[in-house]
Scaffold this motif. Structure first.
Motif, PDB file in Angstrom:
ATOM      1  N   MET A  69      -3.274  -4.625  35.655  1.00  0.00           N
ATOM      2  CA  MET A  69      -4.384  -4.101  34.889  1.00  0.00           C
ATOM      3  C   MET A  69      -5.651  -4.225  35.731  1.00  0.00           C
ATOM      4  O   MET A  69      -5.905  -5.249  36.329  1.00  0.00           O
ATOM      5  N   VAL A  70      -6.446  -3.193  35.743  1.00  0.00           N
ATOM      6  CA  VAL A  70      -7.688  -3.174  36.504  1.00  0.00           C
ATOM      7  C   VAL A  70      -8.827  -2.828  35.568  1.00  0.00           C
ATOM      8  O   VAL A  70      -8.733  -1.903  34.772  1.00  0.00           O
ATOM      9  N   ASP A  71      -9.899  -3.593  35.663  1.00  0.00           N
ATOM     10  CA  ASP A  71     -11.094  -3.275  34.881  1.00  0.00           C
ATOM     11  C   ASP A  71     -12.039  -2.507  35.783  1.00  0.00           C
ATOM     12  O   ASP A  71     -12.710  -3.092  36.626  1.00  0.00           O
ATOM     13  N   GLY A  72     -12.068  -1.212  35.636  1.00  0.00           N
ATOM     14  CA  GLY A  72     -12.932  -0.381  36.460  1.00  0.00           C
ATOM     15  C   GLY A  72     -14.212  -0.008  35.760  1.00  0.00           C
ATOM     16  O   GLY A  72     -14.863   0.960  36.122  1.00  0.00           O
ATOM     17  N   SER A  73     -14.606  -0.763  34.744  1.00  0.00           N
ATOM     18  CA  SER A  73     -15.766  -0.372  33.944  1.00  0.00           C
ATOM     19  C   SER A  73     -17.035  -1.140  34.282  1.00  0.00           C
ATOM     20  O   SER A  73     -18.079  -0.864  33.722  1.00  0.00           O
ATOM     21  N   THR A  74     -16.977  -2.121  35.164  1.00  0.00           N
ATOM     22  CA  THR A  74     -18.137  -2.954  35.449  1.00  0.00           C
ATOM     23  C   THR A  74     -18.897  -2.439  36.661  1.00  0.00           C
ATOM     24  O   THR A  74     -18.319  -2.191  37.711  1.00  0.00           O
ATOM     25  N   LEU A  75     -20.200  -2.298  36.518  1.00  0.00           N
ATOM     26  CA  LEU A  75     -21.076  -1.871  37.606  1.00  0.00           C
ATOM     27  C   LEU A  75     -22.153  -2.929  37.766  1.00  0.00           C
ATOM     28  O   LEU A  75     -22.841  -3.280  36.801  1.00  0.00           O
ATOM     29  N   GLU A  76     -22.276  -3.479  38.977  1.00  0.00           N
ATOM     30  CA  GLU A  76     -23.332  -4.453  39.265  1.00  0.00           C
ATOM     31  C   GLU A  76     -24.185  -3.922  40.401  1.00  0.00           C
ATOM     32  O   GLU A  76     -23.672  -3.449  41.402  1.00  0.00           O
ATOM     33  N   ILE A  77     -25.504  -4.019  40.247  1.00  0.00           N
ATOM     34  CA  ILE A  77     -26.445  -3.549  41.257  1.00  0.00           C
ATOM     35  C   ILE A  77     -27.349  -4.717  41.639  1.00  0.00           C
ATOM     36  O   ILE A  77     -27.925  -5.378  40.771  1.00  0.00           O
ATOM     37  N   PHE A  78     -27.468  -4.964  42.942  1.00  0.00           N
ATOM     38  CA  PHE A  78     -28.340  -6.012  43.465  1.00  0.00           C
ATOM     39  C   PHE A  78     -29.411  -5.322  44.301  1.00  0.00           C
ATOM     40  O   PHE A  78     -29.086  -4.617  45.244  1.00  0.00           O
ATOM     41  N   ALA A  79     -30.676  -5.534  43.971  1.00  0.00           N
ATOM     42  CA  ALA A  79     -31.768  -4.853  44.654  1.00  0.00           C
ATOM     43  C   ALA A  79     -32.688  -5.860  45.336  1.00  0.00           C
ATOM     44  O   ALA A  79     -33.198  -6.777  44.677  1.00  0.00           O
ATOM     45  N   GLN A  80     -32.882  -5.689  46.615  1.00  0.00           N
ATOM     46  CA  GLN A  80     -33.833  -6.463  47.415  1.00  0.00           C
ATOM     47  C   GLN A  80     -33.655  -7.963  47.264  1.00  0.00           C
ATOM     48  O   GLN A  80     -34.609  -8.729  47.310  1.00  0.00           O
ATOM     49  N   ASP A  81     -32.432  -8.419  47.075  1.00  0.00           N
ATOM     50  CA  ASP A  81     -32.123  -9.845  46.919  1.00  0.00           C
ATOM     51  C   ASP A  81     -32.940 -10.529  45.819  1.00  0.00           C
ATOM     52  O   ASP A  81     -33.108 -11.735  45.816  1.00  0.00           O
ATOM     53  N   ARG A  82     -33.470  -9.733  44.871  1.00  0.00           N
ATOM     54  CA  ARG A  82     -34.286 -10.312  43.798  1.00  0.00           C
ATOM     55  C   ARG A  82     -33.850  -9.871  42.412  1.00  0.00           C
ATOM     56  O   ARG A  82     -34.097 -10.573  41.442  1.00  0.00           O
ATOM     57  N   VAL A  83     -33.266  -8.702  42.301  1.00  0.00           N
ATOM     58  CA  VAL A  83     -32.949  -8.136  40.996  1.00  0.00           C
ATOM     59  C   VAL A  83     -31.447  -7.879  40.907  1.00  0.00           C
ATOM     60  O   VAL A  83     -30.854  -7.342  41.833  1.00  0.00           O
ATOM     61  N   ALA A  84     -30.846  -8.274  39.807  1.00  0.00           N
ATOM     62  CA  ALA A  84     -29.435  -8.003  39.568  1.00  0.00           C
ATOM     63  C   ALA A  84     -29.300  -7.302  38.215  1.00  0.00           C
ATOM     64  O   ALA A  84     -29.827  -7.771  37.216  1.00  0.00           O
ATOM     65  N   LEU A  85     -28.616  -6.180  38.219  1.00  0.00           N
ATOM     66  CA  LEU A  85     -28.373  -5.421  36.992  1.00  0.00           C
ATOM     67  C   LEU A  85     -26.868  -5.275  36.805  1.00  0.00           C
ATOM     68  O   LEU A  85     -26.149  -4.983  37.761  1.00  0.00           O
ATOM     69  N   THR A  86     -26.403  -5.471  35.603  1.00  0.00           N
ATOM     70  CA  THR A  86     -24.986  -5.315  35.294  1.00  0.00           C
ATOM     71  C   THR A  86     -24.846  -4.375  34.111  1.00  0.00           C
ATOM     72  O   THR A  86     -25.605  -4.468  33.149  1.00  0.00           O
ATOM     73  N   SER A  87     -23.874  -3.487  34.191  1.00  0.00           N
ATOM     74  CA  SER A  87     -23.650  -2.531  33.111  1.00  0.00           C
ATOM     75  C   SER A  87     -22.163  -2.240  32.993  1.00  0.00           C
ATOM     76  O   SER A  87     -21.417  -2.375  33.954  1.00  0.00           O
ATOM     77  N   ARG A  88     -21.744  -1.837  31.816  1.00  0.00           N
ATOM     78  CA  ARG A  88     -20.372  -1.372  31.596  1.00  0.00           C
ATOM     79  C   ARG A  88     -20.424   0.145  31.516  1.00  0.00           C
ATOM     80  O   ARG A  88     -21.251   0.711  30.814  1.00  0.00           O
ATOM     81  N   CYS A  89     -19.545   0.807  32.246  1.00  0.00           N
ATOM     82  CA  CYS A  89     -19.501   2.268  32.290  1.00  0.00           C
ATOM     83  C   CYS A  89     -18.129   2.735  31.846  1.00  0.00           C
ATOM     84  O   CYS A  89     -17.125   2.258  32.362  1.00  0.00           O
TER      85      CYS A  89
END
Length: 53
Positions: free
Chosen positions: A1-21
């Motif tokens: 089983m693979v969870d391909g719905s998670t998206l994580e974005i790291f910007a400029q080593d200061r901001v982290a965003l996580t979302s489910r797609c």
């Protein structure tokens, strides 16, 4: 089983965003990056995750 719905974005080593797609179209196999307020440079890296089972 693979969870391909998670998206994580790291910007400029200061901001982290996580979302489910959850793409609903069969041909939804990619992504696009957009920014507002000026040009942006992107270094995109993709990591596959192993199963915990």
């Amino acid at each position: 089983m693979v969870d391909g719905s998670t998206l994580e974005i790291f910007a400029q080593d200061r901001v982290a965003l996580t979302s489910r797609c959850y793409p609903t179209l069969e041909h939804s196999t990619g992504m696009a990056i957009k920014a507002t307020g000026g040009p942006v440079a992107a270094d995109v890296r993709v990591w596959g995750l192993r199963s915990i089972f």
